[in-house]
Enzyme design. Structure first.
Site, PDB file in Angstrom:
ATOM      1  N   ASP A 236      11.380   5.003  -2.306  1.00 32.01           N
ATOM      2  CA  ASP A 236      10.025   4.544  -2.002  1.00 32.01           C
ATOM      3  C   ASP A 236       9.229   5.497  -1.126  1.00 32.01           C
ATOM      4  OD1 ASP A 236      11.769   3.949   0.108  1.00 32.01           O
ATOM      5  OD2 ASP A 236      10.687   2.136   0.685  1.00 32.01           O
TER       6      ASP A 236
ATOM      7  N   HIS B  96      15.549   2.251  -4.360  1.00 32.25           N
ATOM      8  CA  HIS B  96      14.349   2.931  -4.829  1.00 32.25           C
ATOM      9  C   HIS B  96      13.911   4.012  -3.850  1.00 32.25           C
ATOM     10  CE1 HIS B  96       9.751   2.914  -5.294  1.00 32.25           C
ATOM     11  NE2 HIS B  96      10.243   3.605  -6.309  1.00 32.25           N
TER      12      HIS B  96
ATOM     13  N   HIS C 111      15.201   9.324   1.916  1.00 38.51           N
ATOM     14  CA  HIS C 111      14.051   9.070   1.052  1.00 38.51           C
ATOM     15  C   HIS C 111      13.234   7.840   1.404  1.00 38.51           C
ATOM     16  CE1 HIS C 111      16.756   6.552  -1.920  1.00 38.51           C
ATOM     17  NE2 HIS C 111      17.027   6.305  -0.657  1.00 38.51           N
ATOM     18  N   HIS C 112      13.636   7.063   2.389  1.00 37.26           N
ATOM     19  CA  HIS C 112      12.885   5.852   2.740  1.00 37.26           C
ATOM     20  C   HIS C 112      11.877   6.061   3.867  1.00 37.26           C
ATOM     21  CE1 HIS C 112      15.332   3.518   0.089  1.00 37.26           C
ATOM     22  NE2 HIS C 112      16.435   3.678   0.794  1.00 37.26           N
ATOM     23  N   ALA C 113      12.013   7.119   4.655  1.00 40.60           N
ATOM     24  CA  ALA C 113      11.115   7.313   5.793  1.00 40.60           C
ATOM     25  C   ALA C 113       9.672   7.447   5.316  1.00 40.60           C
ATOM     26  CB  ALA C 113      11.533   8.549   6.582  1.00 40.60           C
TER      27      ALA C 113
END
Length: 383
Positions: free
Chosen positions: A152, A150, A110-112
């Site tokens: 993000d 998070h 989920h951060h990419a």
């Protein structure tokens, strides 16, 4: 991100009979067209180029590649595209109606970002799958992220898209990377209220986490009325995880997955696409938590007092000291909680519990930021 966490998860789920008779699909790789739904062509080309380098060869690479968090390794593009392909396969199964729920355990990157790798994540499989679902005509998709960090990258991908609600419960950004996910982040323009963030202070327990969840998530999702839920089930909020500071147990993780399932049953005919995410305690936490995630998606819930088979414990002992190998499917965590409320009586009751008072303030901050655009009363605990 050791592959052991996936292998031990699947072997534990198998040894407990959770996967008996369950169809396991080969994902294949996401195509370049799939990746370009979210990522820029220059970034995808950079990942392909970096995939030919020797492990750790990372001097001066662009796009966040070759850092301590995102080291290069051979076939990085192919491996990352396979993760994205797995989550896309899950999305296709649910969107087609062939399955009510599907899970991509390796997913949850989920951060990419559009132009960069970040936080161990190369291609954002969650965002790619959500974009694909929108292309199929879905009008409202809810993304619920319970990872300690998070979500993000997913939030950034859909920050101004009112068709996607992103909900993230995570350690407070003042205390943990990526330092985003403040209560004030609520979306732009027509999407205000479809970005919901609950930042939690270090030390948050199962009971406190559940109190926060129930004060925020059901009301937001009911107001949004999603057609499907994408659940990022990161388990790095555990008290034994080494890179974060929340204090949940495996029991708390199991409870969180069950709560999301209940909301899906209520709001969108049970439809969930579940992915893994973060989690770095390789034997005591990830295999048990994600076996519970798999079991929950299959409606084959495993009681927390279930004894772990000796065969799996022997396998785990090959990669960890015997003292690190769990014997049951729970930690004895307390997932009971008192519901959030406002008023002088509530304030007095919290006076001697500073951690609860801070939690309730965080809840109120989030509700007052995100609830009004959804037509909800942030001060009314019934909403």
């Amino acid at each position: 991100m050791s592959p052991h966490r996936l292998a031990l998860t699947m072997s534990l789920a198998t040894s407990l009979g959770v996967l008996d008779g369950v169809e396991i699909l080969a994902p294949g790789e996401a195509t370049e067209q799939d990746l370009l739904r979210i990522h820029a062509i220059r970034y995808v080309d950079a990942v392909k180029s970096a995939s030919t380098m020797e492990p750790g060869e990372h001097s001066g690479l662009p796009h966040g590649l070759g850092t301590a968090d995102n080291p290069t390794f051979p076939h990085m593009h192919e491996a990352s595209a396979a993760i994205a392909g797995s989550t896309l396969t899950a999305a296709r199964e649910v969107a087609s109606g062939r399955m009510k729920r599907a899970i991509s355990v390796a997913g949850g990157m989920h951060h990419a970002m559009r132009n960069a790798a970040a936080g161990f994540c190369v291609y954002n499989d969650c965002a790619i799958a959500i974009h694909w679902l929108l292309e199929q005509g879905l009008k409202k998709i809810a993304y619920v992220d319970v990872d300690v960090h998070h979500g993000d990258g997913v939030q950034a991908a859909f920050y101004d898209d009112p068709r996607v609600m992103t909900v993230s419960l995570h350690q407070h950004p003042a205390t943990l990377w990526p330092m985003t996910g403040w209560s004030s982040e609520i979306g732009d323009g027509a999407s205000e209220g479809t970005v919901v963030n609950l930042p939690l202070l270090p030390g948050t327990t199962d009971s406190q986490w559940m109190r926060g969840f129930h004060a925020i998530v059901p009301g937001a999702l009911r107001a949004f009325e999603p057609e499907i839920i994408v659940l990022q089930g990161g388990c790095d909020s555990h008290r034994e995880d080494m890179i974060a500071d929340l204090s949940l147990t495996v029991d708390g993780h199991r409870a969180s997955y069950r709560e999301v399932r209940a909301l899906a049953d209520e709001l969108c005919d049970g439809k969930i696409i579940a992915v893994g995410g973060g989690g770095y305690e390789l034997t005591r936490v990830v295999p048990r938590s994600w076996t519970h995630l798999i079991a929950t998606m299959l409606d084959r819930d495993v009681p927390t007092d279930t004894e772990i088979p000796t065969q799996w414990r022997d396998l785990a002992a090959e990669v960890a000291p015997p003292s690190k190998v769990p014997t049951t499917m729970g930690d004895g965590g307390d997932t009971s909680f008192s519901r959030w409320e406002l008023g002088p009586g509530a304030a007095v009751a919290m006076a001697d519990d500073r951690s609860m008072a801070r939690l309730d303030q965080a809840i109120l901050d989030t509700r007052r930021a995100a609830f009004p655009p959804l037509g909800l009363d942030p001060d009314d605990p019934r909403d």
